[in-house]
Design a protein around this motif. Structure first.
Motif, PDB file in Angstrom:
ATOM      1  N   GLY A 153       0.838  -1.193   0.000  1.00 56.03           N
ATOM      2  CA  GLY A 153       0.000   0.000   0.000  1.00 56.03           C
ATOM      3  C   GLY A 153       0.867   1.236   0.000  1.00 56.03           C
ATOM      4  O   GLY A 153       1.927   1.254   0.638  1.00 56.03           O
ATOM      5  N   PRO A 154       0.448   2.299  -0.695  1.00 56.19           N
ATOM      6  CA  PRO A 154       1.279   3.503  -0.789  1.00 56.19           C
ATOM      7  C   PRO A 154       1.255   4.379   0.452  1.00 56.19           C
ATOM      8  O   PRO A 154       2.026   5.331   0.556  1.00 56.19           O
ATOM      9  N   GLY A 155       0.362   4.092   1.413  1.00 57.44           N
ATOM     10  CA  GLY A 155       0.242   4.952   2.584  1.00 57.44           C
ATOM     11  C   GLY A 155      -0.691   6.107   2.302  1.00 57.44           C
ATOM     12  O   GLY A 155      -1.784   5.922   1.767  1.00 57.44           O
ATOM     13  N   ILE A 156      -0.263   7.330   2.640  1.00 57.53           N
ATOM     14  CA  ILE A 156      -1.103   8.502   2.393  1.00 57.53           C
ATOM     15  C   ILE A 156      -1.184   8.752   0.894  1.00 57.53           C
ATOM     16  O   ILE A 156      -0.174   8.858   0.209  1.00 57.53           O
ATOM     17  N   VAL A 157      -2.411   8.849   0.407  1.00 52.07           N
ATOM     18  CA  VAL A 157      -2.629   9.062  -1.024  1.00 52.07           C
ATOM     19  C   VAL A 157      -2.817  10.544  -1.332  1.00 52.07           C
ATOM     20  O   VAL A 157      -2.296  11.053  -2.326  1.00 52.07           O
ATOM     21  N   ARG A 158      -3.556  11.231  -0.475  1.00 54.78           N
ATOM     22  CA  ARG A 158      -3.883  12.627  -0.782  1.00 54.78           C
ATOM     23  C   ARG A 158      -4.269  13.366   0.493  1.00 54.78           C
ATOM     24  O   ARG A 158      -4.942  12.819   1.349  1.00 54.78           O
ATOM     25  N   ARG A 159      -3.835  14.639   0.597  1.00 55.84           N
ATOM     26  CA  ARG A 159      -4.287  15.550   1.643  1.00 55.84           C
ATOM     27  C   ARG A 159      -4.851  16.786   0.960  1.00 55.84           C
ATOM     28  O   ARG A 159      -4.273  17.282  -0.019  1.00 55.84           O
ATOM     29  N   SER A 160      -5.940  17.300   1.489  1.00 52.92           N
ATOM     30  CA  SER A 160      -6.544  18.491   0.889  1.00 52.92           C
ATOM     31  C   SER A 160      -7.492  19.142   1.884  1.00 52.92           C
ATOM     32  O   SER A 160      -7.654  18.665   3.011  1.00 52.92           O
ATOM     33  N   GLY A 161      -8.128  20.208   1.439  1.00 53.59           N
ATOM     34  CA  GLY A 161      -9.098  20.895   2.272  1.00 53.59           C
ATOM     35  C   GLY A 161     -10.518  20.725   1.786  1.00 53.59           C
ATOM     36  O   GLY A 161     -11.439  21.349   2.326  1.00 53.59           O
ATOM     37  N   ALA A 162     -10.713  19.887   0.755  1.00 51.55           N
ATOM     38  CA  ALA A 162     -12.047  19.661   0.208  1.00 51.55           C
ATOM     39  C   ALA A 162     -12.071  18.290  -0.460  1.00 51.55           C
ATOM     40  O   ALA A 162     -11.023  17.716  -0.792  1.00 51.55           O
ATOM     41  N   LEU A 163     -13.259  17.762  -0.667  1.00 54.61           N
ATOM     42  CA  LEU A 163     -13.413  16.454  -1.290  1.00 54.61           C
ATOM     43  C   LEU A 163     -13.210  16.526  -2.799  1.00 54.61           C
ATOM     44  O   LEU A 163     -13.682  17.458  -3.465  1.00 54.61           O
ATOM     45  N   THR A 164     -12.521  15.526  -3.335  1.00 56.32           N
ATOM     46  CA  THR A 164     -12.419  15.368  -4.779  1.00 56.32           C
ATOM     47  C   THR A 164     -13.690  14.677  -5.281  1.00 56.32           C
ATOM     48  O   THR A 164     -14.452  14.097  -4.493  1.00 56.32           O
ATOM     49  N   PRO A 165     -13.944  14.681  -6.589  1.00 57.73           N
ATOM     50  CA  PRO A 165     -15.104  13.954  -7.106  1.00 57.73           C
ATOM     51  C   PRO A 165     -15.107  12.473  -6.715  1.00 57.73           C
ATOM     52  O   PRO A 165     -16.156  11.915  -6.382  1.00 57.73           O
ATOM     53  N   GLY A 166     -13.939  11.830  -6.724  1.00 56.62           N
ATOM     54  CA  GLY A 166     -13.871  10.437  -6.322  1.00 56.62           C
ATOM     55  C   GLY A 166     -14.199  10.234  -4.857  1.00 56.62           C
ATOM     56  O   GLY A 166     -14.862   9.263  -4.483  1.00 56.62           O
ATOM     57  N   GLN A 167     -13.739  11.152  -4.025  1.00 53.29           N
ATOM     58  CA  GLN A 167     -14.057  11.074  -2.597  1.00 53.29           C
ATOM     59  C   GLN A 167     -15.536  11.339  -2.345  1.00 53.29           C
ATOM     60  O   GLN A 167     -16.151  10.724  -1.469  1.00 53.29           O
ATOM     61  N   GLU A 168     -16.124  12.234  -3.106  1.00 53.99           N
ATOM     62  CA  GLU A 168     -17.566  12.459  -2.994  1.00 53.99           C
ATOM     63  C   GLU A 168     -18.338  11.184  -3.305  1.00 53.99           C
ATOM     64  O   GLU A 168     -19.303  10.838  -2.602  1.00 53.99           O
ATOM     65  N   ARG A 169     -17.925  10.456  -4.339  1.00 51.10           N
ATOM     66  CA  ARG A 169     -18.599   9.201  -4.678  1.00 51.10           C
ATOM     67  C   ARG A 169     -18.451   8.185  -3.554  1.00 51.10           C
ATOM     68  O   ARG A 169     -19.392   7.442  -3.236  1.00 51.10           O
ATOM     69  N   ALA A 170     -17.283   8.155  -2.921  1.00 56.53           N
ATOM     70  CA  ALA A 170     -17.062   7.224  -1.812  1.00 56.53           C
ATOM     71  C   ALA A 170     -17.984   7.544  -0.637  1.00 56.53           C
ATOM     72  O   ALA A 170     -18.538   6.638  -0.002  1.00 56.53           O
ATOM     73  N   VAL A 171     -18.162   8.823  -0.342  1.00 60.17           N
ATOM     74  CA  VAL A 171     -19.042   9.212   0.760  1.00 60.17           C
ATOM     75  C   VAL A 171     -20.488   8.851   0.429  1.00 60.17           C
ATOM     76  O   VAL A 171     -21.215   8.307   1.272  1.00 60.17           O
ATOM     77  N   ARG A 172     -20.924   9.124  -0.792  1.00 58.52           N
ATOM     78  CA  ARG A 172     -22.299   8.787  -1.175  1.00 58.52           C
ATOM     79  C   ARG A 172     -22.558   7.285  -1.124  1.00 58.52           C
ATOM     80  O   ARG A 172     -23.666   6.840  -0.849  1.00 58.52           O
TER      81      ARG A 172
END
Length: 302
Positions: A153-172
């Motif tokens: 596993g790569p570990g941390i993939v991404r840090r940000s201050g808002a959701l990406t479109p892919g992260q939005e799909r994961a939450v939904r």
């Protein structure tokens, strides 16, 4: 013993469940019973909620072979190992005196146990002296079976201050998440579950979810009444990835008696760590409410 602080008491009064809350609250205590100790020893996961060095609240997931969490006394648990590098709470769990909330949830049996207290650093990990120990009912817990441990596993993939479109799909698509809060009694970590889509994405920085009927304690909403900070953890059960959000939340009370929580995202961490555990597809809880129909369900528009 004061089982509830003024935040929880205020919500209980508003909803009209003070008498029921007092009855249910008798199960809260600092002692770890034998059945609880046996339950902990079987778990490969432990969710921990706490504040990082900057005061932001996060919920994190520890994974280990069963036995990595165990009761070592009538009011104390020991945890072997720690969080992966880069996790937002790695520093907090390496500092003595950190107030933590923990929840052990077993998808195989739909059982869960919460233990809140104060952390002490040990040679092999950390220990928690319990101040509150209690179990919750199996409502809204999806049933799953463990499949395999994934070494890479790569570990941390991404840090940000808002959701990406892919992260939005994961939450939904989530049917389960965990929420860390803090109040006068310290930190707490709790579970939220429902059918996929029960968490709405209102924008890349705003979420909303319904507050389903539960145990009447209102520990999470009570904490939010005093302190809006919150941390969310969305596990990708089938892939083993984690989506962690930190921000602020407030409860919305509807005129019809309904309740919901609106969460504002301030920080996002997405990770895929080594040694993660993959689980089967879910068998949904029969207690999950049906989702309301509507063209705006899960929409990213306001």
């Amino acid at each position: 013993m004061d089982r509830y602080h003024k935040g929880s008491l205020a919500v209980q009064e508003r909803v009209g469940v003070r008498e029921l809350a007092e009855h249910v609250g008798r199960s809260i205590g600092p002692g770890i019973r034998d059945v609880a100790a046996a339950f902990l020893a079987l778990q490969p996961h432990l969710v921990v909620g706490a504040a990082d060095g900057a005061g932001r609240l996060w919920a994190s997931l520890l994974t280990g072979a069963p036995g990595f969490v165990r009761a070592t006394g009538p009011d104390r648990i020991a945890v072997r190992g720690g969080l992966p590098d880069g996790d937002p709470l790695a520093g907090a769990l390496a500092a003595g005196g950190t107030r933590v909330g923990t929840i052990a949830l077993d998808p195989r049996t739909r059982r869960r146990m919460r233990l809140n207290g104060t952390l002490a650093v040990t040679a092999g990990g950390f220990a928690v002296t319990a101040e509150e120990v209690f179990s919750n009912c199996p409502k809204y817990l999806q049933k799953r079976e463990p499949l395999e441990l994934v070494a890479e596993g790569p570990g941390i993939v991404r840090r940000s201050g808002a959701l990406t479109p892919g992260q939005e799909r994961a939450v939904r698509g989530a049917d389960t998440f965990f929420v860390a809060t803090a109040g006068a009694g310290g930190a707490d970590a709790s579970h939220r579950g429902g059918m996929p889509g029960f968490v709405e994405v209102l924008s890349p920085t705003e979420l909303r979810w319904p507050d389903y009927p539960g145990n009447a304690m209102f520990l999470t909403l009570g904490n939010l009444a005093l302190d809006e900070r919150a941390g969310l953890l969305f596990p990708d059960w089938e892939g083993g990835g984690l989506l962690q959000l930190s921000g602020r939340a407030r409860t919305e009370f509807g005129a019809d008696g309904s309740r919901g929580v609106r969460f504002r995202v301030e920080a996002v961490v997405e990770s895929l760590h080594q040694g993660r555990l993959r689980w089967s597809a879910p068998e949904y809880s029969p207690a999950n409410p049906a989702l309301p129909d509507g063209p705006h369900r899960g929409s990213t528009t306001r």
